[in-house]
Write a protein that holds these residues in place. Sequence first.
Motif, mmCIF file in Angstrom:
data_model
loop_
_atom_site.group_PDB
_atom_site.id
_atom_site.type_symbol
_atom_site.label_atom_id
_atom_site.label_comp_id
_atom_site.label_asym_id
_atom_site.label_seq_id
_atom_site.Cartn_x
_atom_site.Cartn_y
_atom_site.Cartn_z
ATOM 1 N N SER A 142 0.828 -1.202 0.000
ATOM 2 C CA SER A 142 0.000 0.000 0.000
ATOM 3 C C SER A 142 0.866 1.258 0.000
ATOM 4 C CB SER A 142 -0.929 -0.003 1.216
ATOM 5 O OG SER A 142 -0.190 -0.123 2.411
ATOM 6 N N ALA A 143 2.050 1.181 0.602
ATOM 7 C CA ALA A 143 2.954 2.333 0.612
ATOM 8 C C ALA A 143 3.381 2.701 -0.802
ATOM 9 C CB ALA A 143 4.174 2.027 1.470
ATOM 10 N N ALA A 144 3.632 1.697 -1.636
ATOM 11 C CA ALA A 144 4.008 1.960 -3.029
ATOM 12 C C ALA A 144 2.857 2.614 -3.786
ATOM 13 C CB ALA A 144 4.426 0.652 -3.706
ATOM 14 N N VAL A 145 1.631 2.198 -3.489
ATOM 15 C CA VAL A 145 0.460 2.828 -4.103
ATOM 16 C C VAL A 145 0.393 4.302 -3.711
ATOM 17 C CG1 VAL A 145 -2.065 2.842 -4.194
ATOM 18 C CG2 VAL A 145 -0.836 0.666 -4.176
ATOM 19 N N PHE A 146 0.627 4.567 -2.440
ATOM 20 C CA PHE A 146 0.612 5.944 -1.941
ATOM 21 C C PHE A 146 1.647 6.799 -2.661
ATOM 22 C CE2 PHE A 146 3.101 8.630 1.050
ATOM 23 C CZ PHE A 146 2.238 9.719 1.097
ATOM 24 N N ILE A 147 2.882 6.298 -2.769
ATOM 25 C CA ILE A 147 3.940 7.062 -3.429
ATOM 26 C C ILE A 147 3.558 7.378 -4.866
ATOM 27 C CG2 ILE A 147 6.312 6.940 -4.300
ATOM 28 C CD1 ILE A 147 6.191 7.468 -1.333
ATOM 29 N N GLN A 148 3.076 6.379 -5.583
ATOM 30 C CA GLN A 148 2.714 6.576 -6.985
ATOM 31 C C GLN A 148 1.623 7.634 -7.133
ATOM 32 O OE1 GLN A 148 -0.344 5.410 -8.704
ATOM 33 N NE2 GLN A 148 0.451 6.491 -10.495
ATOM 34 N N ARG A 149 0.613 7.557 -6.278
ATOM 35 C CA ARG A 149 -0.509 8.494 -6.387
ATOM 36 C C ARG A 149 -0.114 9.898 -5.953
ATOM 37 N NH1 ARG A 149 -6.120 5.333 -4.655
ATOM 38 N NH2 ARG A 149 -5.981 3.727 -6.260
ATOM 39 N N LEU A 150 0.687 9.993 -4.916
ATOM 40 C CA LEU A 150 1.108 11.306 -4.451
ATOM 41 C C LEU A 150 1.931 12.022 -5.503
ATOM 42 C CD1 LEU A 150 1.245 13.291 -1.989
ATOM 43 C CD2 LEU A 150 3.428 12.206 -1.428
ATOM 44 N N LEU A 151 2.904 11.324 -6.082
ATOM 45 C CA LEU A 151 3.761 11.957 -7.082
ATOM 46 C C LEU A 151 3.001 12.220 -8.374
ATOM 47 C CD1 LEU A 151 7.155 10.108 -6.530
ATOM 48 C CD2 LEU A 151 6.261 12.187 -5.465
ATOM 49 N N ALA A 152 2.001 11.392 -8.656
ATOM 50 C CA ALA A 152 1.207 11.605 -9.871
ATOM 51 C C ALA A 152 0.447 12.923 -9.819
ATOM 52 C CB ALA A 152 0.236 10.444 -10.069
ATOM 53 N N THR A 153 0.137 13.424 -8.618
ATOM 54 C CA THR A 153 -0.572 14.704 -8.515
ATOM 55 C C THR A 153 0.277 15.849 -9.040
ATOM 56 O OG1 THR A 153 0.215 15.186 -6.262
ATOM 57 C CG2 THR A 153 -1.807 13.896 -6.469
ATOM 58 N N ALA A 154 1.590 15.629 -9.067
ATOM 59 C CA ALA A 154 2.497 16.640 -9.606
ATOM 60 C C ALA A 154 2.884 16.321 -11.044
ATOM 61 C CB ALA A 154 3.742 16.740 -8.732
ATOM 62 N N GLY A 155 2.205 15.346 -11.641
ATOM 63 C CA GLY A 155 2.533 14.951 -13.001
ATOM 64 C C GLY A 155 3.827 14.176 -13.108
ATOM 65 N N ILE A 156 4.238 13.566 -12.002
ATOM 66 C CA ILE A 156 5.505 12.830 -11.966
ATOM 67 C C ILE A 156 5.232 11.350 -12.155
ATOM 68 C CG2 ILE A 156 7.533 12.280 -10.570
ATOM 69 C CD1 ILE A 156 6.957 14.921 -9.039
#
Length: 285
Positions: A142-156
């Motif tokens: 779940s931590a990896a999901v969080f990282i992916q989604r958080l950074l995706a908000t910045a278009g990363i």
Amino acid sequence: MRKPSRSQHPSSGSSTRPSPTPSKNFYNGSSTATLFSGGVANLASDSSFDLAANAETQGLKQYGNHKNIRLIYIITEVSYRLVARADAGIAQLSDRTAALSISSPHLSFSHNHSFPPDRQKPTPNAVPVRGKKKIGTISGTSAAVFIQRLLATAGISPDAYTTVSANVCMATPCAANTFPSLLAANIIDAFGVWEPSVELGIRAVGQDGVVVFQNGSLYREVYSLYTTTEKLADAQKRADIVAFVRALNQTRDVFTNPTPALYSFVADAIGMDEEVVKAVWSEHK
């Protein structure tokens, strides 16, 4: 009744997940409740287990091939945090219109995150650093999901940064191969995983040397209790499961109004420092 309990990884854990408390203090089923290290995967591989506690990501993964698994109770919800070194050039998450990536020479992370007083303060003068950033997390969790989604908000996108795997740390001193130690040694630029590792990472570097991001609207771990249709169909097992869920309800009432004695109990049960247990308590709802 056999119940494996873990968050997602053999060495992982969480300070306020009330698994030991109900079995020790409130459970009064016909069989003894025994806790083992494990997770929802145990339900799929070993029929001797009756219940399992895990994040919803692991429950979904197991349900794909084991349709008999059932989520029966939500124990707690946790909004993960990402802690970054301020000197890595990570000051805020940029919005999509900024057209910056994590490998930009002037990296800027930004989104509308809140910073509780004295705990999560952004550093306005972070030093920009060239190169692809190294972000610590554990793949498949779940931590990896969080990282992916958080950074995706910045278009990363994931190909814009390097993911580094390591171990979590439950109490100081943290081993050299844990996320807090890697962050303190400047081997990784940031990491996001379950508590208390993030809290220990903040302390390892120092609050003035880090920036912390948290956004529960993007992803929050839903740590839940699971069983199987076979266990529910067994009248005796079902009665014991109901008794355990009833005990969890009583436990949640206790955890809503924590006392010093409760902090101490939890710290002893999972090998944490009592002061750190208290510090991360509010991260769990």
